[in-house]
Write an enzyme that holds these catalytic residues in place. Structure first.
Site, short mmCIF file in Angstrom:
data_model
loop_
_atom_site.label_atom_id
_atom_site.label_comp_id
_atom_site.label_asym_id
_atom_site.label_seq_id
_atom_site.Cartn_x
_atom_site.Cartn_y
_atom_site.Cartn_z
N LYS A 107 6.04 -13.31 42.42
CA LYS A 107 5.83 -12.94 40.87
C LYS A 107 5.57 -14.19 39.92
CE LYS A 107 8.23 -9.91 37.77
NZ LYS A 107 9.49 -9.12 37.58
N ASP A 119 -1.73 -12.51 31.14
CA ASP A 119 -2.08 -13.68 31.68
C ASP A 119 -1.58 -13.97 32.95
OD1 ASP A 119 0.53 -14.32 31.53
OD2 ASP A 119 0.73 -15.72 29.82
N ASP A 246 6.30 3.68 37.31
CA ASP A 246 5.99 2.60 38.38
C ASP A 246 7.01 1.48 38.59
OD1 ASP A 246 5.34 1.95 35.36
OD2 ASP A 246 5.31 -0.05 36.04
N ASP A 256 12.39 -4.38 39.95
CA ASP A 256 11.68 -5.01 38.70
C ASP A 256 12.77 -4.89 37.65
OD1 ASP A 256 9.13 -4.94 39.60
OD2 ASP A 256 8.45 -3.21 38.85
#
Length: 478
Positions: A107, A119, A246, A256
């Site tokens: 990540k 970014d 998601d 997440d």
């Protein structure tokens, strides 16, 4: 020992990713790695001694074939279209000795075709938070992805302010998300949805592969895993904060970690994400949101699974959740049997706690010290309305006496399910602020403490948060 990697995702699902390599950071350096997990995965210690290496995206191990996955999803209840790994890259799938696999997902690895306006980077703050949270959840016994390493750097990453760029190596048996299925369903490519289902069954539900009813049985298990996970979140006071489709794991893992939070005061409507203005992902709404997300997943399967079968599985969600939740809450209360008054006693305790904003974790931990034949309780001093507490506590002790077990046996059970330590936001923030100044000691100390959440402690890790640490606002920015 040589690590072995396979390329199942790359070989079997060619339209679900873009192949690309990580983009290294400037002067990347390893600041933490998970020795216990590394040993479990048979990772040689030498890999952690040669600079940032694979942990910073500067090198790949033999057999790795990096790729960024594409998926879509509903965010805050609204269809968001194509999303995907905007800052993460799946480096490879490690083949373990027992034949199972473990994804290595880096990540903060740089721009991908799915970065949209981002970014491709992660900041030190968010990587520390995820490493702490995933390990805290693991040692609480809750299904979760794991954290293997953190790399920091001299590369500035701009969020609200400039922050150090960082990378986190996350590992999990799979990163399959509800959003993978939604992506192809909304592109009207139901055959690719079926391919995803077949891939999942083949590798993670292989006992169903030859069953003519495999899709129904598989989806029923996805529902059950999700219900069990949410029940466990609710019992420890964990709020995820951004339960978009998601971010939902097909395997029933906590996935997440962003603006998450553990309850300090017992506040059923607790909102941990300051971007969640409507409270969609509030603590008490998590069970309903998970069901809504499962309904979205079921919709993607409807072209090849009978709607009645999907609805039957969805209808089982509430009972599975309540069963898991009820079992664990009875354990937290020290009840060895199930009695009709149990729910009323629990709900009355919650009402007392909500009125007085009692500390969720401390209340249940202190309740574990109860002696059934003694009216004295250290928990009494935590309540302003002593009369209301005394009334509830008298009935609670009466209920304990129905089970006819010793105090020591019951207390042992209660202390094994009521943690003394959870990852409060202020503890994470203190470690982050020290790390941003170059001091990694608190990060390592906190990680070590979180390995034993059910052990008694006498330090500030188990105290109420200080005034500055209450209601820390956390955003999705990472």
């Amino acid at each position: 020992m040589t690590l072995s990697f396979v390329t199942r995702w790359r070989d079997e699902l060619p339209e679900t990713y873009t192949a690309l390599s990580p983009t290294p950071l400037n002067n990347a350096r390893l600041i933490w790695h998970n020795t216990e997990l590394a040993n479990t995965l048979s990772i040689p210690s030498s890999l952690f001694k040669n600079g940032a290496g694979v942990w910073g995206g500067e090198a790949l191990l033999p057999g790795m074939s990096p790729l960024a996955q594409v998926y879509s999803g509903h965010q805050f209840g609204v269809w968001a279209g194509q999303l995907g790994d905007g800052r993460g890259i799946l480096l490879g799938e490690q083949l373990l000795a027992d034949g199972t696999t473990m994804d290595w997902h880096l990540k903060g690895a740089g721009l991908t075709p799915y970065s949209r306006m981002g970014d491709g980077r992660a900041v030190l703050r968010s990587t520390i938070r995820e490493s702490l949270a995933s390990e805290a959840m693991h040692y609480l016994g809750i299904p979760t992805t794991r954290a293997l390493s953190i790399v920091t750097s001299d590369s500035p990453v701009y969020r609200e302010t400039a922050e150090p760029g960082a990378m986190l190596m996350r590992v999990a048996p799979s990163h399959l998300r509800f959003g993978h299925f939604e992506h192809f369903y909304y592109r009207r490519e139901s055959e690719k949805v079926r391919q995803l289902a077949d891939f999942a069954i083949r590798h993670y539900w292989s006992h169903l592969e030859d069953d003519e009813d495999k899709y129904r049985l598989w989806f029923s298990d996805v529902v059950a895993r999700t219900a069990s996970l949410i029940a466990q979140w609710q019992t420890v006071g964990f709020a995820h904060g951004v339960m978009n489709t998601d971010n939902m794991s097909l395997l029933g893992l906590t996935l997440d970690y962003g603006p998450f939070g553990f309850l300090d005061d017992y506040e059923p409507g607790f909102i941990c994400n300051h971007s969640d203005h409507q409270g969609r992902y509030s603590f008490d709404n998590q069970p309903a949101v998970a069901l809504w997300n499962l309904q979205r997943l079921a919709q993607t399967l409807s072209p090849f699974v009978a709607v009645d079968a999907l609805n039957e599985a969805l209808d089982s969600y509430q009972q599975v959740l309540l069963t898991h939740y009820g079992q664990r809450m009875r354990q937290k209360l020290g009840f060895m049997t199930e009695q009709k008054e149990d729910n009323a006693l629990l709900n009355e305790l919650f009402s007392l706690m909500a009125r007085e904003r009692s500390d969720y974790t401390r209340t249940f931990r202190m309740l574990s010290l109860t002696e059934q034949h003694s009216a004295a309780s250290p928990l009494r001093d935590e309540f302003i309305d002593r009369a209301a507490f005394d009334d509830w506590f008298a009935r609670y002790r009466g209920r304990l006496q129905q089970d006819e077990v010793s105090d020591s046996e019951r207390q042992q059970l209660m202390q094994s399910v009521n943690p003394a330590l959870v990852l409060r936001n202020w503890l994470a923030q203190r470690a982050i602020e020290a790390a941003e100044k170059g001091d990694m000691m608190e990060l390592h100390r906190l990680h070590e403490a979180l390995r034993n959440p059910f052990s008694d402690r006498d330090d500030d890790y188990v105290s109420r948060p200080p005034d500055w640490g209450k209601r820390l606002e956390v955003s999705c920015s990472s």
